[in-house]
Design a protein around this motif. Structure first.
Motif, mmCIF file in Angstrom:
data_model
loop_
_atom_site.group_PDB
_atom_site.id
_atom_site.type_symbol
_atom_site.label_atom_id
_atom_site.label_comp_id
_atom_site.label_asym_id
_atom_site.label_seq_id
_atom_site.Cartn_x
_atom_site.Cartn_y
_atom_site.Cartn_z
ATOM 1 N N SER A 9 0.807 -1.084 0.273
ATOM 2 C CA SER A 9 0.164 0.280 0.226
ATOM 3 C C SER A 9 0.719 1.029 0.290
ATOM 4 C CB SER A 9 -0.948 -0.320 1.096
ATOM 5 O OG SER A 9 -2.027 -0.940 0.700
ATOM 6 N N LEU A 10 2.166 0.952 1.008
ATOM 7 C CA LEU A 10 3.147 2.480 1.041
ATOM 8 C C LEU A 10 3.798 2.792 -0.583
ATOM 9 C CD1 LEU A 10 4.199 0.991 4.429
ATOM 10 C CD2 LEU A 10 3.385 3.457 3.328
ATOM 11 N N ARG A 11 3.915 1.912 -1.268
ATOM 12 C CA ARG A 11 4.564 1.486 -2.644
ATOM 13 C C ARG A 11 3.575 2.079 -3.657
ATOM 14 N NH1 ARG A 11 9.057 1.019 -1.866
ATOM 15 N NH2 ARG A 11 10.009 -0.836 -1.044
ATOM 16 N N ARG A 12 2.435 2.579 -3.235
ATOM 17 C CA ARG A 12 1.263 3.406 -4.180
ATOM 18 C C ARG A 12 1.369 4.460 -4.449
ATOM 19 N NH1 ARG A 12 -2.302 -1.375 -2.756
ATOM 20 N NH2 ARG A 12 -3.235 -0.371 -1.613
ATOM 21 N N ARG A 13 2.021 5.437 -2.751
ATOM 22 C CA ARG A 13 2.121 6.546 -2.669
ATOM 23 C C ARG A 13 2.799 6.962 -4.006
ATOM 24 N NH1 ARG A 13 2.096 7.377 3.779
ATOM 25 N NH2 ARG A 13 0.582 6.106 4.823
ATOM 26 N N THR A 14 2.524 8.390 -3.547
ATOM 27 C CA THR A 14 3.334 9.235 -5.373
ATOM 28 C C THR A 14 4.604 10.236 -4.345
ATOM 29 O OG1 THR A 14 1.368 10.901 -5.316
ATOM 30 C CG2 THR A 14 1.368 8.690 -6.682
ATOM 31 N N SER A 15 4.513 10.146 -3.118
ATOM 32 C CA SER A 15 5.561 11.302 -2.435
ATOM 33 C C SER A 15 6.751 10.940 -2.545
ATOM 34 C CB SER A 15 4.660 11.556 -0.515
ATOM 35 O OG SER A 15 5.200 10.118 -0.636
ATOM 36 N N GLU A 16 7.688 11.578 -2.133
ATOM 37 C CA GLU A 16 8.991 12.035 -2.397
ATOM 38 C C GLU A 16 9.454 10.262 -1.236
ATOM 39 O OE1 GLU A 16 12.660 14.550 -1.641
ATOM 40 O OE2 GLU A 16 11.430 14.395 -0.850
ATOM 41 N N LYS A 17 9.030 10.068 -0.491
ATOM 42 C CA LYS A 17 9.319 9.617 0.029
ATOM 43 C C LYS A 17 9.220 7.728 -1.101
ATOM 44 C CE LYS A 17 9.324 6.652 4.384
ATOM 45 N NZ LYS A 17 9.245 6.611 5.971
ATOM 46 N N GLU A 32 8.504 11.331 6.383
ATOM 47 C CA GLU A 32 6.772 11.252 6.443
ATOM 48 C C GLU A 32 6.292 10.128 7.048
ATOM 49 O OE1 GLU A 32 5.927 10.460 1.830
ATOM 50 O OE2 GLU A 32 7.500 12.974 1.509
ATOM 51 N N MET A 33 5.388 9.932 7.565
ATOM 52 C CA MET A 33 5.208 8.618 8.431
ATOM 53 C C MET A 33 4.538 7.919 7.180
ATOM 54 S SD MET A 33 3.366 10.103 11.313
ATOM 55 C CE MET A 33 4.198 11.322 12.735
ATOM 56 N N ASP A 34 4.629 6.430 7.488
ATOM 57 C CA ASP A 34 4.095 5.365 6.724
ATOM 58 C C ASP A 34 2.681 4.970 7.465
ATOM 59 O OD1 ASP A 34 6.527 5.267 5.792
ATOM 60 O OD2 ASP A 34 7.073 3.335 6.461
ATOM 61 N N TYR A 35 3.052 6.094 8.577
ATOM 62 C CA TYR A 35 0.817 5.474 9.034
ATOM 63 C C TYR A 35 -0.083 6.121 8.733
ATOM 64 C CZ TYR A 35 4.507 4.796 12.746
ATOM 65 O OH TYR A 35 5.043 4.752 13.865
ATOM 66 N N PRO A 36 -1.240 5.267 9.153
ATOM 67 C CA PRO A 36 -2.586 5.858 7.385
ATOM 68 C C PRO A 36 -2.910 7.440 8.597
ATOM 69 C CG PRO A 36 -2.825 4.620 9.032
ATOM 70 C CD PRO A 36 -1.541 4.107 9.750
ATOM 71 N N LEU A 37 -3.978 8.474 7.626
ATOM 72 C CA LEU A 37 -3.970 9.837 8.717
ATOM 73 C C LEU A 37 -5.038 9.141 9.674
ATOM 74 C CD1 LEU A 37 -5.092 11.997 5.135
ATOM 75 C CD2 LEU A 37 -3.111 12.156 6.813
ATOM 76 N N ALA A 38 -5.331 10.685 10.320
ATOM 77 C CA ALA A 38 -6.226 10.383 11.334
ATOM 78 C C ALA A 38 -7.237 9.899 10.559
ATOM 79 C CB ALA A 38 -5.925 11.567 12.563
ATOM 80 N N ARG A 39 -8.339 9.905 11.414
ATOM 81 C CA ARG A 39 -9.845 9.427 11.057
ATOM 82 C C ARG A 39 -10.369 10.415 10.967
ATOM 83 N NH1 ARG A 39 -13.085 5.298 9.744
ATOM 84 N NH2 ARG A 39 -12.116 3.747 10.774
ATOM 85 N N ALA A 40 -10.242 11.001 11.628
ATOM 86 C CA ALA A 40 -10.400 12.826 11.734
ATOM 87 C C ALA A 40 -10.116 13.650 10.098
ATOM 88 C CB ALA A 40 -10.838 13.363 12.739
ATOM 89 N N ILE A 41 -9.558 13.623 10.008
ATOM 90 C CA ILE A 41 -8.662 14.383 9.226
ATOM 91 C C ILE A 41 -8.925 14.191 8.430
ATOM 92 C CG2 ILE A 41 -5.912 14.666 7.668
ATOM 93 C CD1 ILE A 41 -4.770 14.704 10.385
ATOM 94 N N ALA A 42 -8.652 12.337 7.546
ATOM 95 C CA ALA A 42 -9.055 12.176 6.324
ATOM 96 C C ALA A 42 -10.716 12.337 6.728
ATOM 97 C CB ALA A 42 -9.573 10.607 6.604
ATOM 98 N N GLU A 43 -11.582 11.984 7.236
ATOM 99 C CA GLU A 43 -13.038 12.527 6.761
ATOM 100 C C GLU A 43 -12.947 14.120 6.600
ATOM 101 O OE1 GLU A 43 -15.184 11.537 10.791
ATOM 102 O OE2 GLU A 43 -15.050 9.627 10.046
ATOM 103 N N ALA A 44 -12.823 14.795 7.379
ATOM 104 C CA ALA A 44 -12.352 16.432 6.900
ATOM 105 C C ALA A 44 -12.326 16.425 5.830
ATOM 106 C CB ALA A 44 -11.586 17.448 7.632
ATOM 107 N N LEU A 45 -11.077 16.147 4.910
ATOM 108 C CA LEU A 45 -10.690 16.331 3.773
ATOM 109 C C LEU A 45 -11.492 15.907 2.689
ATOM 110 C CD1 LEU A 45 -6.960 16.436 4.036
ATOM 111 C CD2 LEU A 45 -8.038 17.507 3.743
#
Length: 382
Positions: A9-17, A32-45
């Motif tokens: 899953s991480l290797r599908r990210r497109t950030s510099e890392k 950069e962290m390898d953790y998923p976004l906090a749920r409240a942040i993901a929901e807000a976005l």
């Protein structure tokens, strides 16, 4: 405890890392962290996308600033005034834009290497001149060289760019050190810009002191750079705070060009608000995962790389490791990348004091950390 996402899953990210190196390289360099976004942040976005809310920021909307101020009050006993905050894209812009207004062309600005590499470039970008006063190192602990800073200011330097907590060491400066720094700076009529981006990531049981809380003098001569980008993994969303705590420094913030504000990312402010207001449990769980990885790293180094020297960080998810005993040159990260296929941050970019060192990102799964150290340790065997 927060868990890192699976490697596929991480290797599908497109950030510099995840795109800078080929797929056989374990990327443990950029912060950069390898953790998923906090749920409240993901929901807000997600909600913002659903309502097509992708326009410009409203600089009069202080919701994100109020969320940060509430976090600062609860975490550190500090109640900055959100009405005085400026907003911009990131902490680097806070540094450059405030230095442009606090220093004159050619003025000396002190940094304390080994330190975040862009500091060496941000000061000249603002028109000032880098003055290095390395941290004191007695072999077991690091500390600000307060006498050296005093001498540099006496010799004509006009300000201090403080890293608080200190990157790459995870060093949390004590209140006593910061109080003395404020006295020294005040005596010389100088200023401080305090980069506090890693402050929300201070480890459990460690006390963080915001520079603007140490004295009236500090409030008169300093501006703090604050952000949720490291704590909540939001670097690509572009939002940071320019924080004054006196009328004098508030005037500096008010005098910034309008475009410094309007370049801020709307999604960044949304995510920052959701982070500081609604994601504190996620942050605590993430810090538990990070400190567990510090424990693991200590064990792995003891068993696999016994000549490596790690001084346990007290903040953030970065480990500063001395590998000079292995004879891999001034820049062991380059040797490790070529021969072990692990990407670490290059020690010498943090200053001359970084020769023989690497910086390793711990915000990953225990399995990834173990694999990285196993690969590096294999280089020590015939």
């Amino acid at each position: 405890m927060t868990h890192a996402e699976p490697l596929d899953s991480l290797r599908r990210r497109t950030s510099e890392k995840w795109t800078e190196h080929p797929s056989d390289v374990l990327p443990m360099f950029v912060a950069e962290m390898d953790y998923p976004l906090a749920r409240a942040i993901a929901e807000a976005l997600h909600a913002a996308v659903e309502r097509s809310d992708t326009g410009y920021v409203n600089p009069r909307d202080t919701g994100a600033a109020e969320a940060f101020a509430g976090f600062a009050r609860d975490a550190w006993g500090w109640s900055p005034d959100p009405a005085l905050f400026g907003i911009t894209t990131d902490v680097s812009v806070v540094i450059v834009e405030t230095l442009r207004r606090l220093s004159a062309p050619g003025d000396g600005v002190i940094i304390t290497p080994p330190v975040y590499p862009p500091f060496f470039d941000l000061i000249p970008e603002a028109g000032a001149r880098v003055v290095e006063v390395p941290l004191l190192d007695d072999g077991s602990t690091y500390a600000l060289d307060l006498a050296g800073i005093d001498r540099a200011l006496a010799a004509g330097a006009r300000g201090v760019l403080l890293c608080n907590p200190h990157n790459p060491l995870g060093l949390v400066h004590t209140r006593g050190e910061l109080e003395e720094l404020a006295r020294i700076v005040e005596r010389h009529g100088a200023f401080v810009v305090s980069d506090e981006i890693h402050a929300p990531l201070v480890h459990p049981g460690v006390e963080f002191t915001p520079y603007l809380t140490v004295s009236d003098a500090a409030r008169e001569h300093a501006i703090a750079a604050e952000s949720g980008s490291k704590a909540f993994n939001l670097a690509g969303l572009k939002a940071a705070f320019i924080v004054p705590a006196s009328e004098r420094m508030a005037d500096v913030v008010r005098g910034l060009p309008d475009e410094v504000t309007f370049r801020t990312g709307l999604f960044g402010l949304m995510a920052t608000r959701a982070g500081f207001a609604d994601s504190r449990e996620w942050l605590a769980d993430t810090l538990a995962a990070i400190t567990a990885n510090v424990d693991l790293l200590e064990r792995l180094l003891a068993s696999e790389l016994p000549l490596a020297r790690l001084r346990r960080p007290s903040a953030s998810y970065l480990a500063w490791i001395d590998l000079s005993a292995y004879g891999w040159g001034d820049d062991p990260a380059q040797h490790i990348l070529e021969h072990a296929r692990v990407a670490l941050s290059n020690g010498p970019t943090f200053g001359r004091e970084g020769v023989g060192h690497v910086r390793l990102n711990l915000a990953c799964s225990p399995e990834l950390l173990t694999e990285a150290i196993t690969r590096i340790a294999a280089l020590t065997r015939p």
